[in-house]
Design a protein around this motif. Structure first.
Motif, PDB file in Angstrom:
ATOM      1  N   SER A 195      -5.478   0.873   8.925  1.00  0.00           N
ATOM      2  CA  SER A 195      -6.589   1.333   9.755  1.00  0.00           C
ATOM      3  C   SER A 195      -7.316   0.142  10.377  1.00  0.00           C
ATOM      4  O   SER A 195      -8.095   0.307  11.304  1.00  0.00           O
ATOM      5  N   THR A 254       1.146   5.709   3.865  1.00  0.00           N
ATOM      6  CA  THR A 254      -0.104   4.986   4.115  1.00  0.00           C
ATOM      7  C   THR A 254       0.092   4.046   5.296  1.00  0.00           C
ATOM      8  O   THR A 254       1.120   3.375   5.389  1.00  0.00           O
ATOM      9  N   ARG A 292      -8.118   8.101  -0.147  1.00  0.00           N
ATOM     10  CA  ARG A 292      -7.351   7.926   1.092  1.00  0.00           C
ATOM     11  C   ARG A 292      -7.353   6.502   1.629  1.00  0.00           C
ATOM     12  O   ARG A 292      -6.525   6.161   2.464  1.00  0.00           O
ATOM     13  N   THR A 293      -8.288   5.672   1.182  1.00  0.00           N
ATOM     14  CA  THR A 293      -8.410   4.335   1.754  1.00  0.00           C
ATOM     15  C   THR A 293      -8.181   3.258   0.710  1.00  0.00           C
ATOM     16  O   THR A 293      -8.323   3.492  -0.493  1.00  0.00           O
ATOM     17  N   LYS A 335      -6.908  -2.965   5.748  1.00  0.00           N
ATOM     18  CA  LYS A 335      -7.523  -1.730   5.265  1.00  0.00           C
ATOM     19  C   LYS A 335      -6.535  -0.604   5.531  1.00  0.00           C
ATOM     20  O   LYS A 335      -6.020  -0.478   6.643  1.00  0.00           O
ATOM     21  N   SER A 336      -6.274   0.188   4.504  1.00  0.00           N
ATOM     22  CA  SER A 336      -5.253   1.227   4.610  1.00  0.00           C
ATOM     23  C   SER A 336      -5.864   2.615   4.646  1.00  0.00           C
ATOM     24  O   SER A 336      -6.994   2.829   4.199  1.00  0.00           O
ATOM     25  N   TYR A 337      -5.073   3.551   5.187  1.00  0.00           N
ATOM     26  CA  TYR A 337      -5.470   4.952   5.234  1.00  0.00           C
ATOM     27  C   TYR A 337      -4.250   5.808   4.904  1.00  0.00           C
ATOM     28  O   TYR A 337      -3.203   5.671   5.538  1.00  0.00           O
ATOM     29  N   GLN A 338      -4.404   6.678   3.919  1.00  0.00           N
ATOM     30  CA  GLN A 338      -3.310   7.554   3.501  1.00  0.00           C
ATOM     31  C   GLN A 338      -3.202   8.743   4.456  1.00  0.00           C
ATOM     32  O   GLN A 338      -4.193   9.415   4.728  1.00  0.00           O
ATOM     33  N   VAL A 339      -2.000   8.969   4.962  1.00  0.00           N
ATOM     34  CA  VAL A 339      -1.739  10.087   5.870  1.00  0.00           C
ATOM     35  C   VAL A 339      -0.878  11.127   5.142  1.00  0.00           C
ATOM     36  O   VAL A 339      -0.570  10.978   3.963  1.00  0.00           O
ATOM     37  N   ARG A 373      -8.490   0.912  -4.155  1.00  0.00           N
ATOM     38  CA  ARG A 373      -7.742   2.060  -3.641  1.00  0.00           C
ATOM     39  C   ARG A 373      -8.481   3.318  -4.045  1.00  0.00           C
ATOM     40  O   ARG A 373      -8.702   3.575  -5.221  1.00  0.00           O
ATOM     41  N   CYS A 419       0.811  -1.227   0.000  1.00  0.00           N
ATOM     42  CA  CYS A 419       0.000   0.000   0.000  1.00  0.00           C
ATOM     43  C   CYS A 419       0.840   1.271   0.000  1.00  0.00           C
ATOM     44  O   CYS A 419       0.298   2.367  -0.128  1.00  0.00           O
TER      45      CYS A 419
END
Length: 152
Positions: free
Chosen positions: A87, A84, A115-116, A137-141, A112, A77
């Protein structure tokens, strides 16, 4: 830009992101993990099961399986140079891994958004048997994966 020029650039970016992250990832390095393949939204890592990873029932502790899957998830990711993080993650254990096994974690992006994202990771042993299934599950920071000399 045509796909002919975009694909090699995206592949190089994915590889550069993986190299940058791996150089700072003491956890993965110290567990003997190696990145064997990376491409946009995908990553494959291997890890040998060593004596220190064996729990009281004689199998590899599930936490090490989770860590391998989580590392493959992280590398997959973060292939777009957008920092990323996870979450949420789940894992299902199928069969035991044993000392001496070499495990492979194959992470594949399922979706994708802005942000997620959702990634599925399959852990197999050297015989190709599925050891565990992991979904992250990913979250872009904020920030980028590849750090400049000034960021370090």
């Amino acid at each position: 830009m045509s796909n002919e020029h975009h694909a090699p650039d995206a592949q190089k970016l994915a590889q550069d992101c993986a190299e940058s992250m791996y150089s700072r990832d003491m956890a993965s390095q110290n567990l003997g993990m190696k990145i064997t393949q990376v491409s946009p939204g995908k990553a494959t890592l291997t890890m040998p099961v060593t004596k220190i990873m064996i729990q009281g029932h004689g199998a590899c502790h599930g936490g090490y399986l989770f860590t391998l899957a989580d590392s493959a998830f992280a590398f997959a990711c973060n292939t777009y140079n957008k920092a990323t993080v996870a979450s949420g993650c789940t894992i299902d254990y199928m069969i035991a891994a044993r000392e001496g096994d070499v495990l492979t974690a194959t992470a594949v992006e399922q979706s994708r958004g802005n942000r997620t994202g959702v990634y599925d990771i399959t852990l197999t042993n050297q015989d190709g048997h599925v050891v565990a299934l992991f979904r992250g599950k990913s979250y872009q920071v904020r920030g980028e994966v590849i750090q400049s000399e000034n960021d370090q």
